[in-house]
Design an enzyme around this catalytic site. Structure first.
Site, PDB file in Angstrom:
ATOM      1  N   CYS A 177       3.156  -0.467   4.148  1.00  0.00           N
ATOM      2  CA  CYS A 177       1.633   0.192   4.263  1.00  0.00           C
ATOM      3  C   CYS A 177       2.128   1.643   4.289  1.00  0.00           C
ATOM      4  O   CYS A 177       2.025   2.238   5.215  1.00  0.00           O
ATOM      5  CB  CYS A 177       0.728  -0.338   5.141  1.00  0.00           C
ATOM      6  SG  CYS A 177      -0.783   0.314   4.944  1.00  0.00           S
ATOM      7  N   CYS A 179      -5.145  -1.797   5.760  1.00  0.00           N
ATOM      8  CA  CYS A 179      -5.740  -2.118   7.129  1.00  0.00           C
ATOM      9  C   CYS A 179      -6.787  -1.227   7.585  1.00  0.00           C
ATOM     10  O   CYS A 179      -6.637  -0.565   8.500  1.00  0.00           O
ATOM     11  CB  CYS A 179      -4.550  -1.891   8.131  1.00  0.00           C
ATOM     12  SG  CYS A 179      -3.336  -0.526   7.487  1.00  0.00           S
ATOM     13  N   CYS A 189      -0.034   4.951   5.599  1.00  0.00           N
ATOM     14  CA  CYS A 189      -0.270   5.446   6.963  1.00  0.00           C
ATOM     15  C   CYS A 189       0.873   6.099   7.334  1.00  0.00           C
ATOM     16  O   CYS A 189       1.026   6.926   8.263  1.00  0.00           O
ATOM     17  CB  CYS A 189      -0.360   4.142   7.740  1.00  0.00           C
ATOM     18  SG  CYS A 189      -1.664   3.003   7.149  1.00  0.00           S
ATOM     19  N   ARG A 208      -0.009  -4.537  10.654  1.00  0.00           N
ATOM     20  CA  ARG A 208       1.409  -4.355  10.329  1.00  0.00           C
ATOM     21  C   ARG A 208       2.107  -3.823  11.478  1.00  0.00           C
ATOM     22  O   ARG A 208       3.411  -3.583  11.502  1.00  0.00           O
ATOM     23  CB  ARG A 208       1.250  -3.004   9.066  1.00  0.00           C
ATOM     24  CG  ARG A 208       1.268  -3.693   7.787  1.00  0.00           C
ATOM     25  CD  ARG A 208       0.404  -2.576   6.976  1.00  0.00           C
ATOM     26  NE  ARG A 208       0.233  -3.466   5.672  1.00  0.00           N
ATOM     27  CZ  ARG A 208      -1.272  -3.944   5.665  1.00  0.00           C
ATOM     28  NH1 ARG A 208      -1.975  -3.912   6.644  1.00  0.00           N
ATOM     29  NH2 ARG A 208      -1.675  -4.438   4.505  1.00  0.00           N
ATOM     30  N   GLU A 259       0.792  -1.029   0.152  1.00  0.00           N
ATOM     31  CA  GLU A 259       0.186  -0.052  -0.008  1.00  0.00           C
ATOM     32  C   GLU A 259       1.082   1.215   0.010  1.00  0.00           C
ATOM     33  O   GLU A 259       1.814   1.474   0.857  1.00  0.00           O
ATOM     34  CB  GLU A 259      -0.849  -0.055   1.122  1.00  0.00           C
ATOM     35  CG  GLU A 259      -1.874   0.836   1.390  1.00  0.00           C
ATOM     36  CD  GLU A 259      -1.861   2.402   0.959  1.00  0.00           C
ATOM     37  OE1 GLU A 259      -2.331   3.142   0.349  1.00  0.00           O
ATOM     38  OE2 GLU A 259      -0.700   2.696   1.719  1.00  0.00           O
ATOM     39  N   HIS A 286      -7.386   2.230  12.215  1.00  0.00           N
ATOM     40  CA  HIS A 286      -7.045   3.755  12.650  1.00  0.00           C
ATOM     41  C   HIS A 286      -8.512   4.174  13.043  1.00  0.00           C
ATOM     42  O   HIS A 286      -8.327   5.011  14.027  1.00  0.00           O
ATOM     43  CB  HIS A 286      -6.737   4.452  11.211  1.00  0.00           C
ATOM     44  CG  HIS A 286      -5.198   4.277  10.681  1.00  0.00           C
ATOM     45  ND1 HIS A 286      -4.425   5.025  11.555  1.00  0.00           N
ATOM     46  CD2 HIS A 286      -4.646   3.639  10.022  1.00  0.00           C
ATOM     47  CE1 HIS A 286      -3.251   4.519  10.928  1.00  0.00           C
ATOM     48  NE2 HIS A 286      -3.306   3.565   9.881  1.00  0.00           N
ATOM     49  N   SER A 295       4.130   1.572   9.955  1.00  0.00           N
ATOM     50  CA  SER A 295       5.305   1.748   8.890  1.00  0.00           C
ATOM     51  C   SER A 295       6.179   2.782   9.077  1.00  0.00           C
ATOM     52  O   SER A 295       7.287   2.937   8.530  1.00  0.00           O
ATOM     53  CB  SER A 295       4.606   1.742   7.328  1.00  0.00           C
ATOM     54  OG  SER A 295       3.908   0.652   7.019  1.00  0.00           O
ATOM     55  N   CYS A 354      -5.554   4.725   5.709  1.00  0.00           N
ATOM     56  CA  CYS A 354      -5.348   3.344   4.762  1.00  0.00           C
ATOM     57  C   CYS A 354      -6.546   2.533   4.678  1.00  0.00           C
ATOM     58  O   CYS A 354      -7.388   2.221   5.591  1.00  0.00           O
ATOM     59  CB  CYS A 354      -4.382   2.757   5.832  1.00  0.00           C
ATOM     60  SG  CYS A 354      -3.983   1.100   4.590  1.00  0.00           S
TER      61      CYS A 354
END
Lengths: 572, 373
Positions: free
Chosen positions: A551, A64, A554, A484, A14, A68, A507, A61
């Site tokens: 990802c 995922c 994010c 993640r 992502e 969030h 990330s 995101c």
């Protein structure tokens, strides 16, 4: 002289990630990880109604999705002292579990598998042998010779058409592919099956949150009212639907994902010594059994393991200004106190300062600043977050269920515990925790049904819904575990509006540039020593980076308007 | 490259689908595209004879929710058709190749199929500060878009980001995020807004292009009429509760448990054009309102900036359902929204009396809440 290779875009992730690596004598000797896109969500959140924040934050995101939103409602609830009803906690847990099941399976088959599986080589397989292997490792019914022959025929037609579509220009035939043709064929068959399957489990989100991606959340609880005597609410039919989805997911994980993972891992045991990196692990933990305010009840425990030392678990406190801080030594920002200082998110300062080359460019100046990601540190230390961190922290915390699963897997593969600290260990940890989550989901589902049966239909705590009930100022932190890794949001509320909102996401921990002391973060660290047979086809690099499940949307959210705006919140 | 690329029917056949599956899919497609039963034969014929189209899928400022939604397409063979039948030559999310090899795939398609390929865009384009806010392979998003769009046959803008800027364009739009239609002209552009759009709406739009070789009927905002001509409010199964004045007053109250209308909880259904009420989400399982939360209006331009989500429409400054169309138009100053508002008013005129009562109620509630705000 080392040979500099640039992989941009890194695909099957992502977001927008660029890796520059220096290769010498067939091995990576240095690496630089850069996030090349920013949106500025934190700036956009400023001044908004804190009850709306989850919807904005959720859009960091779509892969995922939901995590969030969860971190966001917890952040606001933490600031305002809201405790959600047990049913809402269970619904959130079930949505969390559904997300892990979908996301990890999609990562394995659709984002990561092509680093291990040679699609074109599957054409050489003997479907009879594929069938025998499949039946020896699993009871999954789709395993006849005819089935695999049909799949092979599909691939054959596809390849023969000359239009390879998404498989075009892959590194097919690369020396680092080690699977027998028959196992490649099984994996390709399951690539297709998993694509069909993944759209089922997300229906848990649709039932509780109305849609997926981006289901709805609510500060104070969950929006789906319970009424077993009403077609328009969460009733017996809806609950039974959820139960069935989790049953089917558990079957898929146990009969397809895990057997495939172990079969593939068996051929790549050398990768148990490659791509390890930091050996510092951070997990905030999640899946509360007795409520979010009782971290000791979390299925995934909270804690930190340093230097691979499994004998000690350190505590992590998101509110301690000296623990989690973000640095900008190699990030396109500037701090008033200079590039060497770190800022706790509540005291965050964001001032954009792009000093990179003007596009189009060939190389970033990695000696200077080279990424839109800030560099988070825990007490000055870089941390790896993600499935491996969760499993390591749970293992070191003495969680029996985790220990038994990890130990028995190591035994099956006949490898020592040290292989955990590797690209293969990361990929295996993701599979193992998926199995655990599938089991836990059934427990949470049982608790939800039992609560409702016992007459508890509460889903929302409305006591602090009305801003009139809020204090003039408040601040909070909300933590969770995104698929993640460790994810937290920090909020400062002033006069019922958002004065500051900061996200430190998985990330950012993993993919950030090095710090002022030259210490590498997780990606850059893991790449050191990774072999590269052919710099034109850096398959091994992709394999290592994908083991983290990058990802990037994010990770890159901090931004400031044209470099002129300084946002600073004094600690209070 | 084969001299005669396989038609969609040949492709499906090779994937093991039966003729019956194929016809069922063609019927679904026709229905999704809003075609009468008598037109199904035309769809079947088109699918049997059309070769597959090369497709390039670009990502800019986005969260990948559109890609994720897309792979949720519920019709059993949609995923196969879309992944295998179109030739998805460039997709950063799914493609095996990376780096140079990925860029090579893109450029091969742009050269070989100039004027023939379909461009799908996910994400907004940051135009601020020379485009430094989104670079891929060292090039700015705007440069990439313009280069790839030049040879495209048509462009589909997936989701609210590409269609109208979405979240990164929300106030104060720090990176200068811009939708595709403001940067590209002279190409057919189809906007498929939503955050994300419904999977079947995405599938229906792209398959319409594949099957008929022409773009679907669009409204004034470039959206396919088949999916965006009705307000969520008008197709909502809870609408009778609205008409009868039965409202949820707070989340999880007795009225919520009875599934009453969520208008007073801020539902944007009355100003949102989308197919959620008709098609629902994830193979028709539910949609936001059915699961107890109001619509947040995610397919409308600038929806992030239309006030707090839980503040209901009647208490919006300048937007009262009982105010006159002129007043609303002046207050909002945005043609689109004014159009929607006017529509809302005209369709509600016969319920004026009931609505006036409701506005009176809601103003009381809004006043109650002001104490805290």
């Amino acid at each position: 002289m080392p040979n500099r290779i640039v992989v941009d875009p890194i695909t099957r992730i992502e977001g927008h990630l660029r890796i520059e690596a220096e290769v010498k004598d067939g091995k990576i000797v240095d690496a630089y990880s850069a996030g090349t896109m920013v949106r500025g969500l934190e700036i956009i959140l400023k001044g908004r109604d804190p009850r709306d924040a989850w919807a904005f934050a959720e859009r960091t995101c779509g892969v995922c999705t939901t995590v969030h939103a969860l971190a966001s409602v917890r952040t606001v609830e933490n600031a305002l002292g809201i405790v959600v009803p047990p049913n809402a906690e269970l619904v959130r847990n079930l949505m969390f579990c559904a997300q892990y099941l979908q996301d990890h399976v999609v990562h394995f088959y659709h984002l990561h598998a092509l680093d291990w599986v040679d699609v074109v080589n599957a054409l050489k397989a003997d479907p009879v042998k594929s069938s025998a292997i499949a039946q020896s490792i699993s009871n999954w019914p789709k395993s006849s010779p005819k089935y695999f022959a049909d799949v092979q025929k599909r691939i054959n037609t596809f390849v023969a058409s000359g239009q390879l579509g998404i498989f075009n220009n892959g590194y097919w035939g690369h020396k680092a592919y080690a699977l027998p043709a028959e196992v490649n064929l099984i994996a390709v068959a399951h690539y297709l099956e998993a694509l069909e399957w993944q759209k089922e489990i997300v229906k848990v989100h649709t039932i509780f949150g109305g849609k997926n991606p981006h289901p709805n959340y609510l500060v104070g609880g969950a929006p789906c009212a319970v009424n077993i005597d009403e077609a328009n609410a969460l009733n017996a039919e809806r609950l039974a639907y959820v139960g069935r989805l989790f049953d089917e997911a558990a079957t898929f994980v146990e009969q397809v994902y895990l057997p495939d993972l172990l079969a593939v891992a068996g051929f790549y045991k050398d990768w148990g010594a490659i791509g390890g990196g930091l050996t510092n692990f951070l997990a905030y933990g999640d899946l509360p059994v007795s409520g979010y305010n009782s971290p000791e009840s979390f299925k995934f425990p909270r804690g930190i393991v340093l230097n691979g030392d499994l004998s000690k678990v350190h505590e992590v406190d998101g509110k301690d200004a000296d623990q989690i801080q973000e640095f900008i030594a190699h990030s396109w920002y500037e701090y008033e106190g200079g590039d060497a200082v770190g800022k706790h998110p509540w005291a965050g300062e964001t001032k954009l300062k792009y000093t990179g080359p003007k596009p189009p460019y060939e190389h970033l100046d990695v000696e200077q600043k080279y990424s839109w990601l800030k560099t988070p540190r825990w007490k000055g230390q870089p941390m790896e977050v993600g499935p491996l961190a969760r499993m390591i922290v749970a293992y070191a915390s003495g969680r029996q269920e985790v220990k038994e699963l990890v130990d028995s897997t190591l035994k099956t593969l006949d490898v020592p515990v040290s292989v955990l600290f590797s690209a293969l260990g990361r990929t295996a940890a993701r599979g193992l925790e998926t199995k655990l989550v599938a089991g836990w989901a059934k427990e949470f589902f049982g608790s939800l049904v039992s609560n409702i049966k016992n007459g508890d239909a509460r889903m929302v705590n409305n006591e602090r819904w009305d801003p009139a009930t809020w204090p003039a100022g408040a601040k909070g932190v909300g933590m969770t575990e995104a698929p993640r890794g460790a994810l937290a949001h920090w909020i400062v509320i002033d006069n019922t509006k958002i004065a500051n909102y900061q996200l430190v996401v998985p990330s950012t921990w993993n993919a950030s540039p090095r710090d002022a002391n030259g210490k590498r973060s997780a990606y850059e660290s893991a790449l050191i020593g990774v072999p590269v047979h052919d710099p034109e086809q850096p398959l091994e690099l992709l394999r290592t980076i994908h083991s983290f499940d990058p990802c990037l949307a994010c990770a890159v959210h901090l931004y400031d308007e044209r470099g002129s705006y300084v946002h600073r919140i004094e600690s209070f | 490259m084969l001299e005669h690329p396989l038609t969609m029917w040949q492709q499906m056949e090779s994937l093991g689908y039966t003729r019956r599956d194929f016809l069922r899919f063609a019927s679904w497609l026709a229905a999704a595209a809003g075609i009468e039963a008598s037109g199904i034969g035309q769809v079947v014929h088109a699918m049997e004879t059309k070769p597959r189209i090369p497709v390039v899928w670009l990502h800019f400022q986005e969260c990948t929710c559109c890609s994720e939604s897309f792979i949720r397409s519920s019709h059993p063979i949609v995923a196969d058709v879309l992944l295998d039948k179109i030739s998805l030559d460039y997709s950063e999310t799914l493609m095996a190749a990376a780096g140079h090899q990925a860029e090579k795939s893109l450029h091969d398609t742009m050269t070989k199929y100039k004027g023939e390929y379909l461009l799908l865009v996910e994400g907004a384009i940051p135009t601020g500060d020379d485009g430094v806010y989104c670079c891929i392979g060292g090039k700015s998003a705007e440069d990439i878009l313009k280069e790839v769009a030049a040879g495209a046959k048509a462009i589909i803008c997936w989701g609210s980001c590409a269609s109208n800027g979405c979240i990164q364009a929300a106030s104060p739009n720090p990176t200068g995020a811009t939708p595709v239609h403001k940067l590209i002209s002279g190409k057919p552009i189809i906007n498929v807004p939503g955050c994300p759009p419904i999977a079947e709406v995405m599938a229906g739009t792209i398959v319409h292009l594949l099957a008929f070789d022409r773009i679907p009927q669009l409204d004034g905002l470039g959206r396919p009429k088949a999916f965006f001509s009705r307000r969520v409010h008008d197709t909502c199964y809870r609408r009778p509760n609205y008409d009868a004045g039965l409202f949820v007053e707070s989340f999880d109250d007795e009225n919520a448990k009875r599934g009453y209308c969520l208008y007073k909880m801020g539902c944007r259904g009355p100003v949102t054009y989308n197919a959620c009420g008709v098609m629902r989400w994830n193979n028709g399982v539910s949609y936001p309102i059915q699961s107890g939360h109001g619509c947040i209006g995610c397919s409308e331009a600038n929806f992030w900036d239309y006030g707090p989500f839980y503040q209901h429409l009647a208490s919006f400054p300048g937007f009262g359902i009982e105010t006159t169309a002129d007043k609303v138009g002046v207050a909002l100053g945005v043609a689109t929204v004014a159009g929607i508002a006017t529509h809302a008013i005209s369709t509600n005129i016969r319920k004026r009396k009931q609505i006036q009562q409701e506005i009176a109620d809601s103003d009381t509630i809004a006043d109650d809440k002001k104490g805290g705000a």
